[in-house]
Write an enzyme that holds these catalytic residues in place. Sequence first.
Site, short mmCIF file in Angstrom:
data_model
loop_
_atom_site.label_atom_id
_atom_site.label_comp_id
_atom_site.label_asym_id
_atom_site.label_seq_id
_atom_site.Cartn_x
_atom_site.Cartn_y
_atom_site.Cartn_z
N LYS A 151 -10.96 -2.63 18.78
CA LYS A 151 -9.56 -2.98 19.03
C LYS A 151 -9.12 -2.58 20.44
O LYS A 151 -7.93 -2.66 20.75
CB LYS A 151 -8.67 -2.32 17.96
CG LYS A 151 -9.13 -2.68 16.53
CD LYS A 151 -8.09 -2.35 15.49
CE LYS A 151 -8.65 -2.56 14.09
NZ LYS A 151 -7.63 -2.74 13.08
N LYS A 161 -13.39 1.32 15.38
CA LYS A 161 -12.07 0.69 15.58
C LYS A 161 -11.61 0.86 17.03
O LYS A 161 -11.00 -0.04 17.61
CB LYS A 161 -11.03 1.28 14.62
CG LYS A 161 -11.27 0.80 13.20
CD LYS A 161 -10.35 1.40 12.17
CE LYS A 161 -10.83 1.00 10.78
NZ LYS A 161 -10.14 1.65 9.68
N PHE A 195 -4.43 3.88 14.76
CA PHE A 195 -4.69 4.86 13.71
C PHE A 195 -5.87 4.35 12.89
O PHE A 195 -6.12 3.14 12.84
CB PHE A 195 -3.47 5.03 12.79
CG PHE A 195 -2.50 6.06 13.31
CD1 PHE A 195 -1.73 5.81 14.43
CD2 PHE A 195 -2.37 7.30 12.68
CE1 PHE A 195 -0.84 6.75 14.92
CE2 PHE A 195 -1.49 8.25 13.16
CZ PHE A 195 -0.73 7.98 14.28
N ASP A 216 -4.43 -6.23 5.40
CA ASP A 216 -5.41 -7.09 6.07
C ASP A 216 -5.38 -8.52 5.52
O ASP A 216 -5.79 -9.45 6.19
CB ASP A 216 -6.82 -6.50 5.89
CG ASP A 216 -6.96 -5.19 6.65
OD1 ASP A 216 -6.43 -5.11 7.78
OD2 ASP A 216 -7.55 -4.24 6.10
N ASP A 228 -4.81 -9.29 13.18
CA ASP A 228 -4.94 -7.86 13.48
C ASP A 228 -4.05 -7.55 14.69
O ASP A 228 -4.38 -7.89 15.83
CB ASP A 228 -6.41 -7.51 13.77
CG ASP A 228 -6.60 -6.00 13.84
OD1 ASP A 228 -5.74 -5.31 14.45
OD2 ASP A 228 -7.59 -5.50 13.28
N ILE A 229 -2.92 -6.95 14.42
CA ILE A 229 -1.90 -6.74 15.45
C ILE A 229 -2.43 -5.83 16.56
O ILE A 229 -2.33 -6.15 17.75
CB ILE A 229 -0.63 -6.13 14.82
CG1 ILE A 229 -0.09 -7.06 13.73
CG2 ILE A 229 0.44 -5.87 15.88
CD1 ILE A 229 0.97 -6.46 12.84
N ASN A 272 0.84 -1.20 0.00
CA ASN A 272 0.00 0.00 0.00
C ASN A 272 0.88 1.25 0.00
O ASN A 272 2.10 1.16 0.00
CB ASN A 272 -0.95 -0.02 1.19
CG ASN A 272 -0.20 -0.08 2.50
OD1 ASN A 272 0.56 0.82 2.84
ND2 ASN A 272 -0.38 -1.17 3.24
N ALA A 323 1.24 1.61 11.62
CA ALA A 323 1.49 0.94 10.34
C ALA A 323 0.18 0.73 9.58
O ALA A 323 -0.88 0.59 10.16
CB ALA A 323 2.16 -0.42 10.60
N1 CTP Z 1 -3.92 -2.78 12.19
C1 CTP Z 1 -3.14 -3.80 12.68
N2 CTP Z 1 -3.15 -5.02 12.08
C2 CTP Z 1 -3.93 -5.24 11.00
C3 CTP Z 1 -4.72 -4.20 10.48
C4 CTP Z 1 -4.70 -2.97 11.09
O1 CTP Z 1 -2.41 -3.59 13.67
N3 CTP Z 1 -3.92 -6.44 10.45
C5 CTP Z 1 -3.93 -1.49 12.89
C6 CTP Z 1 -3.31 -0.34 12.13
O2 CTP Z 1 -1.93 -0.23 12.43
C7 CTP Z 1 -4.10 0.85 12.64
C8 CTP Z 1 -5.48 0.27 12.91
O3 CTP Z 1 -5.27 -1.13 13.07
O4 CTP Z 1 -3.60 1.33 13.86
C9 CTP Z 1 -6.51 0.52 11.87
O5 CTP Z 1 -6.01 0.16 10.61
P1 CTP Z 1 -6.89 0.41 9.33
O6 CTP Z 1 -6.14 -0.11 8.15
O7 CTP Z 1 -7.39 1.84 9.30
O8 CTP Z 1 -8.16 -0.44 9.62
P2 CTP Z 1 -8.48 -1.95 9.48
O9 CTP Z 1 -8.63 -2.53 10.83
O10 CTP Z 1 -7.54 -2.63 8.57
O11 CTP Z 1 -9.95 -1.91 8.87
P3 CTP Z 1 -10.43 -1.48 7.39
O12 CTP Z 1 -9.30 -1.85 6.45
O13 CTP Z 1 -11.65 -2.30 7.18
O14 CTP Z 1 -10.74 -0.01 7.42
#
Ligand code: CTP
Length: 427
Positions: free
Chosen positions: A366, A362, A348, A293, A327-328, A224, A289
């Site tokens: 989370k 979120k 974030f 996903d 999802d970390i 990305n 980061a």
């Molecule tokens: N994050 C994470 N691990 C993942 C996905 C997201 O730790 N596998 C964390 C990102 O670092 C950020 C937050 O979750 O702090 C939100 O990430 P974002 O990409 O905005 O959201 P997603 O949870 O991926 O949801 P979506 O893509 O459906 O908006």
Amino acid sequence: MSRRFESRPQTADTVQKSDPRRVLLGIGGGIAAYKGPELVRALTARGFEVRCALTAAALEFVAPLALQTMSGHGVRVALFDREEEGQIDHIRLADEADLVVVAPATADLLAKMAGGHADDLLTTLLLATRAPVLVAPAMNVNMWDHPATQANVELLRERGVSFVGPDAGYLACGWEGAGRMSDPAVIAERVEALLAPRTLAGETVLITAGGTREPLDPVRALTNRSSGKMGFAIAAAAARRGAEVVLVAGPTPLPTPDGVKRVDVETALEMHEAVATELASATVFVGAAAVADFRPERRAAHKIKKESLGGSAGDGSLELRLVPNPDILAEVGARSRAEGGARVVVGFAAESRDLRAAARRKLSQKQCDLVVANDISRAEAGFESDSNAVVFVWPDRDDEVLELAPKPAIAGELLDRIEALRRERRR
Ligand code: CTP
């Protein structure tokens, strides 16, 4: 009590003034003195008030008028100049500085500092000041390596003087090796670091930054547009405030900020593993980061060739099957809650619509203490940009909307909030 009687030891760690912004720049007589105006600009750009004091030899390499123009203040050279002393006497100049930078410092200047000489304006200021001193040496490599110079440096370090550089490279004298003055931007960064109040001392901040890269084959990957700039700015600012910082970074060419432990990763699974390893000691977690996903279910051992693609419909198309990544942030949130919630967890949310509602979802899903929401549809903010416009979304108070600002400024605002949360929890 007047400042000149205030007793302050000469180490950077003990500086705790609320707004230390006055820098006295001492310029020695070396060719690198020509970078003086650039250094003044780098310092004033960071909001420092700069006053310059030159040795007589420095006048051969840099025009005082250039320094005066860049700093907005008169430039001092002579110790006993009646006109100069009438404007601001040299002891006051030494007293009022929050930090003294000597750049460039020649071998002779280092020797005089080590020996406690005071035979011109700059050496007198260096003996009189109680402010921390940062030295940027520049000289011929053999002069730098000489045991006399090295012994002087050692002595000065023991007295609490900080050093930046010298860097290695081609030297003006024709030799190659250690002897170049550090870049003005690097010196200015060190000044900032030395003067920052160490309000995060004792904290360990774990940060994820950048995007992840999910390989399809040895050549291609899903990734990305995240640059990592926001996470790196947070890491730099946290280190300046005295925190132990661990930065788990996806692929990015950004340089590692000073004082930061960097763990480079490529995929979300690697980032997940690095965070799991580092989390136990972290009192603060910031998930900046852009984690993918999904990842391709299979990583081809060899480059996928067009000819080998029949496609399910026999039309040469390629179908990719993606499987979810962990999802970390959600795992860190859940684990931190389970452990009693002392750790501050910040996420974030990068959104192109329904910014605040999505961020709020979120926040609760989370289990974060705070979510930093940013609207990635704005051209001047978000991915790849140097600035950001964010909203702090809280579980128990009103959203805070921040104006468009450079990412380092946003990082500072975020760390102020994190510090307040940690203070509450330590009570
Ligand atoms: N994050 C994470 N691990 C993942 C996905 C997201 O730790 N596998 C964390 C990102 O670092 C950020 C937050 O979750 O702090 C939100 O990430 P974002 O990409 O905005 O959201 P997603 O949870 O991926 O949801 P979506 O893509 O459906 O908006």
